[in-house]
Every structure is written in C-alpha cells, then in structure tokens.
Design a protein around this motif. Structure first.
Motif, PDB file in Angstrom:
ATOM      1  N   ASN A   1      42.365  46.244  32.730  1.00  0.00           N
ATOM      2  CA  ASN A   1      42.724  47.656  32.854  1.00  0.00           C
ATOM      3  C   ASN A   1      43.986  47.868  32.012  1.00  0.00           C
ATOM      4  O   ASN A   1      44.917  47.072  32.116  1.00  0.00           O
ATOM      5  CB  ASN A   1      42.978  47.977  34.325  1.00  0.00           C
ATOM      6  N   PRO A   2      44.050  48.911  31.198  1.00  0.00           N
ATOM      7  CA  PRO A   2      45.213  49.095  30.326  1.00  0.00           C
ATOM      8  C   PRO A   2      46.559  49.149  31.063  1.00  0.00           C
ATOM      9  O   PRO A   2      47.539  48.567  30.594  1.00  0.00           O
ATOM     10  CB  PRO A   2      44.936  50.414  29.607  1.00  0.00           C
TER      11      PRO A   2
ATOM     12  N   VAL B   1      51.550  46.271  32.772  1.00  0.00           N
ATOM     13  CA  VAL B   1      52.383  45.699  33.840  1.00  0.00           C
ATOM     14  C   VAL B   1      52.513  44.194  33.639  1.00  0.00           C
ATOM     15  O   VAL B   1      53.613  43.635  33.691  1.00  0.00           O
ATOM     16  CB  VAL B   1      51.797  46.018  35.238  1.00  0.00           C
ATOM     17  N   PHE B   2      51.383  43.543  33.385  1.00  0.00           N
ATOM     18  CA  PHE B   2      51.362  42.100  33.176  1.00  0.00           C
ATOM     19  C   PHE B   2      52.268  41.698  32.010  1.00  0.00           C
ATOM     20  O   PHE B   2      53.096  40.792  32.137  1.00  0.00           O
ATOM     21  CB  PHE B   2      49.917  41.650  32.925  1.00  0.00           C
ATOM     22  N   ARG B   3      52.131  42.370  30.896  1.00  0.00           N
ATOM     23  CA  ARG B   3      52.944  42.036  29.714  1.00  0.00           C
ATOM     24  C   ARG B   3      54.427  42.270  29.986  1.00  0.00           C
ATOM     25  O   ARG B   3      55.271  41.485  29.556  1.00  0.00           O
ATOM     26  CB  ARG B   3      52.479  42.851  28.515  1.00  0.00           C
ATOM     27  N   THR B   4      54.739  43.312  30.720  1.00  0.00           N
ATOM     28  CA  THR B   4      56.133  43.587  31.071  1.00  0.00           C
ATOM     29  C   THR B   4      56.688  42.469  31.942  1.00  0.00           C
ATOM     30  O   THR B   4      57.815  42.005  31.736  1.00  0.00           O
ATOM     31  CB  THR B   4      56.250  44.951  31.792  1.00  0.00           C
ATOM     32  N   LEU B   5      55.905  42.010  32.893  1.00  0.00           N
ATOM     33  CA  LEU B   5      56.345  40.923  33.767  1.00  0.00           C
ATOM     34  C   LEU B   5      56.411  39.589  33.032  1.00  0.00           C
ATOM     35  O   LEU B   5      57.296  38.778  33.308  1.00  0.00           O
ATOM     36  CB  LEU B   5      55.452  40.831  34.999  1.00  0.00           C
ATOM     37  N   VAL B   6      55.517  39.360  32.102  1.00  0.00           N
ATOM     38  CA  VAL B   6      55.585  38.137  31.293  1.00  0.00           C
ATOM     39  C   VAL B   6      56.894  38.119  30.516  1.00  0.00           C
ATOM     40  O   VAL B   6      57.586  37.103  30.452  1.00  0.00           O
ATOM     41  CB  VAL B   6      54.367  38.021  30.343  1.00  0.00           C
TER      42      VAL B   6
ATOM     43  N   ARG C   1      60.415  50.700  33.727  1.00  0.00           N
ATOM     44  CA  ARG C   1      59.930  50.222  32.429  1.00  0.00           C
ATOM     45  C   ARG C   1      58.531  50.717  32.103  1.00  0.00           C
ATOM     46  O   ARG C   1      58.221  50.974  30.944  1.00  0.00           O
ATOM     47  CB  ARG C   1      59.964  48.700  32.377  1.00  0.00           C
ATOM     48  N   ILE C   2      57.689  50.852  33.118  1.00  0.00           N
ATOM     49  CA  ILE C   2      56.306  51.276  32.888  1.00  0.00           C
ATOM     50  C   ILE C   2      56.206  52.797  32.847  1.00  0.00           C
ATOM     51  O   ILE C   2      55.424  53.352  32.088  1.00  0.00           O
ATOM     52  CB  ILE C   2      55.360  50.710  33.982  1.00  0.00           C
ATOM     53  N   GLY C   3      56.973  53.468  33.704  1.00  0.00           N
ATOM     54  CA  GLY C   3      56.994  54.922  33.703  1.00  0.00           C
ATOM     55  C   GLY C   3      55.770  55.577  34.324  1.00  0.00           C
ATOM     56  O   GLY C   3      55.294  56.598  33.831  1.00  0.00           O
ATOM     57  N   ILE C   4      55.273  55.004  35.414  1.00  0.00           N
ATOM     58  CA  ILE C   4      54.145  55.612  36.122  1.00  0.00           C
ATOM     59  C   ILE C   4      54.568  55.886  37.566  1.00  0.00           C
ATOM     60  O   ILE C   4      55.530  55.301  38.053  1.00  0.00           O
ATOM     61  CB  ILE C   4      52.880  54.719  36.082  1.00  0.00           C
ATOM     62  N   PRO C   5      53.845  56.773  38.263  1.00  0.00           N
ATOM     63  CA  PRO C   5      54.203  57.082  39.653  1.00  0.00           C
ATOM     64  C   PRO C   5      54.170  55.835  40.545  1.00  0.00           C
ATOM     65  O   PRO C   5      53.396  54.902  40.312  1.00  0.00           O
ATOM     66  CB  PRO C   5      53.126  58.079  40.084  1.00  0.00           C
ATOM     67  N   ARG C   6      55.011  55.869  41.580  1.00  0.00           N
ATOM     68  CA  ARG C   6      55.119  54.726  42.507  1.00  0.00           C
ATOM     69  C   ARG C   6      53.771  54.350  43.119  1.00  0.00           C
ATOM     70  O   ARG C   6      53.428  53.177  43.198  1.00  0.00           O
ATOM     71  CB  ARG C   6      56.109  55.049  43.632  1.00  0.00           C
TER      72      ARG C   6
ATOM     73  N   HIS D   1      48.088  49.244  41.406  1.00  0.00           N
ATOM     74  CA  HIS D   1      47.816  48.233  40.386  1.00  0.00           C
ATOM     75  C   HIS D   1      48.426  46.881  40.751  1.00  0.00           C
ATOM     76  O   HIS D   1      47.798  45.836  40.541  1.00  0.00           O
ATOM     77  CB  HIS D   1      48.294  48.707  39.017  1.00  0.00           C
ATOM     78  N   LEU D   2      49.614  46.888  41.315  1.00  0.00           N
ATOM     79  CA  LEU D   2      50.234  45.637  41.737  1.00  0.00           C
ATOM     80  C   LEU D   2      49.400  44.979  42.835  1.00  0.00           C
ATOM     81  O   LEU D   2      49.204  43.764  42.835  1.00  0.00           O
ATOM     82  CB  LEU D   2      51.663  45.874  42.223  1.00  0.00           C
ATOM     83  N   GLY D   3      48.902  45.783  43.762  1.00  0.00           N
ATOM     84  CA  GLY D   3      48.064  45.252  44.835  1.00  0.00           C
ATOM     85  C   GLY D   3      46.814  44.574  44.308  1.00  0.00           C
ATOM     86  O   GLY D   3      46.423  43.501  44.774  1.00  0.00           O
ATOM     87  N   THR D   4      46.195  45.183  43.312  1.00  0.00           N
ATOM     88  CA  THR D   4      45.014  44.595  42.689  1.00  0.00           C
ATOM     89  C   THR D   4      45.353  43.259  42.043  1.00  0.00           C
ATOM     90  O   THR D   4      44.612  42.280  42.170  1.00  0.00           O
ATOM     91  CB  THR D   4      44.422  45.555  41.636  1.00  0.00           C
TER      92      THR D   4
END
Length: 98
Positions: A15-16, A21-26, A41-46, A52-55
C-alpha cells in the motif's frame, strides 16, 4: 519463515501509505519514531496513520513499544531480513548457469 508469513509481510507493504511509513521508519533506524514524530513526517490524519500502523503490526513488519506515555514504532529488522532471505533463497536456481 513460512510462505504465509512472508506473504503477510509483503502484503502489508503493498500500500503506498504503508510503504511511505515503512521507508520513514527504516530511515529512523532501530530507535524508531513515536506516533507524533511519525505523523509529522508523513502528514496524514491520526486515525489513518493508526489504521496503517495496526496493519503493519499485525503483519509483523513493525513493533510498537511503550515508553512512558509515548508509543514508539520500530521496524522489526530481523523479521524483515528473514522475509527477504526467504524471497531470495532460490535466486537463479533454474538458470542454466545455476
């Protein structure tokens, strides 16, 4: 690592937004980022970020660890390496050069 585990990890990254998120955390390395830092850093709603984090947690791509009132999100680099090793394990096996 089993085929279904690897598929789950890769699916979570398919998923884009989750890939971002993954690349930011890497980039953040093993210390990871807390929820607020990641959201900034990502700029999306909480709520979207939490979904997405839960997934990604459910797929085993990342871990969430509480430190006081903060929740840090960290890539599970060991699991990621296992998944990539699984994918690459048979590289070129059917090649004439073998």
């Amino acid at each position: 690592m089993e085929l279904n585990d690897v598929a789950s990890c890769l699916e979570a990254l398919g998923n884009p937004v989750r890939l971002q998120v993954f690349r930011t955390l890497v980039r953040s390395g093993p210390q990871g980022l807390n929820f607020g830092q990641l959201q900034e850093r990502i700029g999306i709603p909480r709520s979207t970020l939490a979904h997405h984090l839960g997934t990604m947690v459910q797929a085993g791509v990342l871990r969430q660890e509480r430190d006081g009132r903060e929740v840090f999100n960290r890539i599970d680099f060991a699991r990621l390496q296992l998944a990539l090793r699984f994918v690459m394990a048979e590289c070129c096996q059917d090649s004439p050069a073998g």
